[in-house]
Scaffold this motif. Structure first.
Motif, short mmCIF file in Angstrom:
data_model
loop_
_atom_site.label_atom_id
_atom_site.label_comp_id
_atom_site.label_asym_id
_atom_site.label_seq_id
_atom_site.Cartn_x
_atom_site.Cartn_y
_atom_site.Cartn_z
N LEU A 1 0.82 -1.21 0.00
CA LEU A 1 0.00 0.00 0.00
C LEU A 1 0.86 1.26 0.00
N ALA A 2 1.98 1.22 0.71
CA ALA A 2 2.87 2.39 0.75
C ALA A 2 3.67 2.53 -0.54
N PRO B 1 1.61 4.07 -4.52
CA PRO B 1 1.56 5.44 -5.07
C PRO B 1 2.93 6.00 -5.38
N TRP C 1 3.63 -0.62 9.86
CA TRP C 1 2.35 0.06 9.62
C TRP C 1 2.38 1.53 10.02
N VAL D 1 3.91 2.94 6.96
CA VAL D 1 2.94 2.88 5.85
C VAL D 1 1.91 4.00 5.96
N ILE D 2 1.36 4.16 7.15
CA ILE D 2 0.35 5.22 7.35
C ILE D 2 0.97 6.59 7.12
N ILE E 1 1.37 7.09 3.31
CA ILE E 1 0.07 7.30 2.67
C ILE E 1 -0.45 8.72 2.94
N VAL F 1 1.57 11.24 0.90
CA VAL F 1 1.21 11.25 -0.52
C VAL F 1 -0.14 11.93 -0.73
N ILE F 2 -1.11 11.63 0.15
CA ILE F 2 -2.42 12.28 0.03
C ILE F 2 -2.29 13.79 0.18
N TRP G 1 -0.32 15.11 -2.99
CA TRP G 1 -0.64 14.45 -4.26
C TRP G 1 -0.67 15.40 -5.44
N GLU H 1 -5.01 8.67 -10.50
CA GLU H 1 -5.60 8.14 -9.27
C GLU H 1 -5.94 6.66 -9.40
N ALA I 1 -1.84 -0.43 -5.88
CA ALA I 1 -1.98 -0.92 -4.50
C ALA I 1 -2.65 -2.28 -4.47
#
Length: 280
Positions: free
Chosen positions: A34-35, A38, A147, A150-151, A154, A157-158, A161, A227, A234
């Motif tokens: 997930l990380a 993106p 994690w 990872v969080i 994320i 990036v959000i 973005w 997107e 992911a």
């Protein structure tokens, strides 16, 4: 009085679940995927695949520093990976050919790291676990660190973005919009360093680049927007992690390379689907 007993039973079941090494491995693989997804998209768009490799190879040197000074492997690999990424970004704009610079730094960092690790006396380590990963040995504390990283990636990036996307697709438009491409490059560099630090336990330094590039390249063939590509990457990355672990468990193959093999199958399949769609 029945409620506390029920709560205790549920808590015990949850704890037992995390005692299963395969469950921890799956959660670690999904988290890293997930990380990486993106960031992998930006690596593909910017044609920076070798940049990811150089950052990952430097992580071995970070492992050596961590063992020498008795600090967390995560902290050591993060610091060295970040230093490598910033060094490459700085030198690339000063007359050095990017491919040559990355080649020299990537292989030099890997070689120095392996030599430094071998010189650690009184410490039993398996260098292969850091080169190719040892996802099946992920502990509960490793899972927490993974994690958290990872969080963090994320959320980063959000948050950035639009700036990252604009500066990647059109630097001139980014300047006109008040976005500094160099700042966005630094954001991307930090994100890649964190991914390398959390992924070295999962797939190892030699395979981190594959986890960044292959899912993103697979999603690129079958998606139509940035997107959608990030989300698709992911999903493919997470499916590759689960599929690779199943392959490792049933066929007794190395877990890290198995994950990359499954990702490569997804890449071939997605490109085949894209070609078939174009012929219709």
């Amino acid at each position: 009085m029945a409620t506390p007993v029920t709560t205790t039973i549920h808590t015990s079941k949850a704890t037992d679940m995390f005692d299963d090494f395969l469950v921890r491995a799956i959660l670690a693989g999904i988290g890293v995927s997930l990380a990486a997804a993106p960031l992998g998209c930006f690596v593909v768009w910017r044609r920076m695949a070798y940049f990811g490799d150089a950052t990952a190879h430097a992580a071995i040197l970070g492992v050596a520093f961590s063992l020498a000074f008795g600090i967390s492997i995560f902290v050591g690999t993060l610091a060295v990976a970040l230093a490598m990424a910033i060094t490459v970004t700085t030198l690339a704009g000063r007359g050095y050919a990017m491919d040559t610079l990355l080649g020299v730094l990537a292989h030099s960092a890997l070689a120095f790291g392996l030599v430094a690790v071998s010189l650690q006396h009184g410490i039993r380590i398996d260098p292969m676990s850091y080169l190719f990963g040892d996802i099946l040995a992920v502990s509960k504390s490793d899972l927490v660190v993974i994690w958290i990283g990872v969080i963090g990636v994320i959320l980063l990036v959000i948050w950035r973005w639009q700036g990252l996307l604009t500066s990647t697709l059109n630097p001139d438009l980014a300047y006109a919009s008040g976005i500094d491409p160099k700042r966005e490059q630094l954001v991307l560099t930090i994100g890649l360093a964190v991914v390398v630090a959390v992924a070295i336990k999962v797939v190892g330094a030699l395979l981190i680049g594959a986890l960044l590039v292959i899912p993103a390249a697979s999603a690129r063939a079958v998606t139509k927007s940035p997107e959608a590509m990030a989300v698709g990457a992911a999903i493919i990355g997470a499916a590759s992690a689960c599929g690779g672990l199943w392959m490792s468990y049933t066929m007794d193959t190395p877990a890290g390379p198995s994950i990359v093999c499954v990702a490569a199958v997804f890449f071939a399949a997605s490109n085949l689907v894209a070609r078939i769609a174009l012929t219709r």
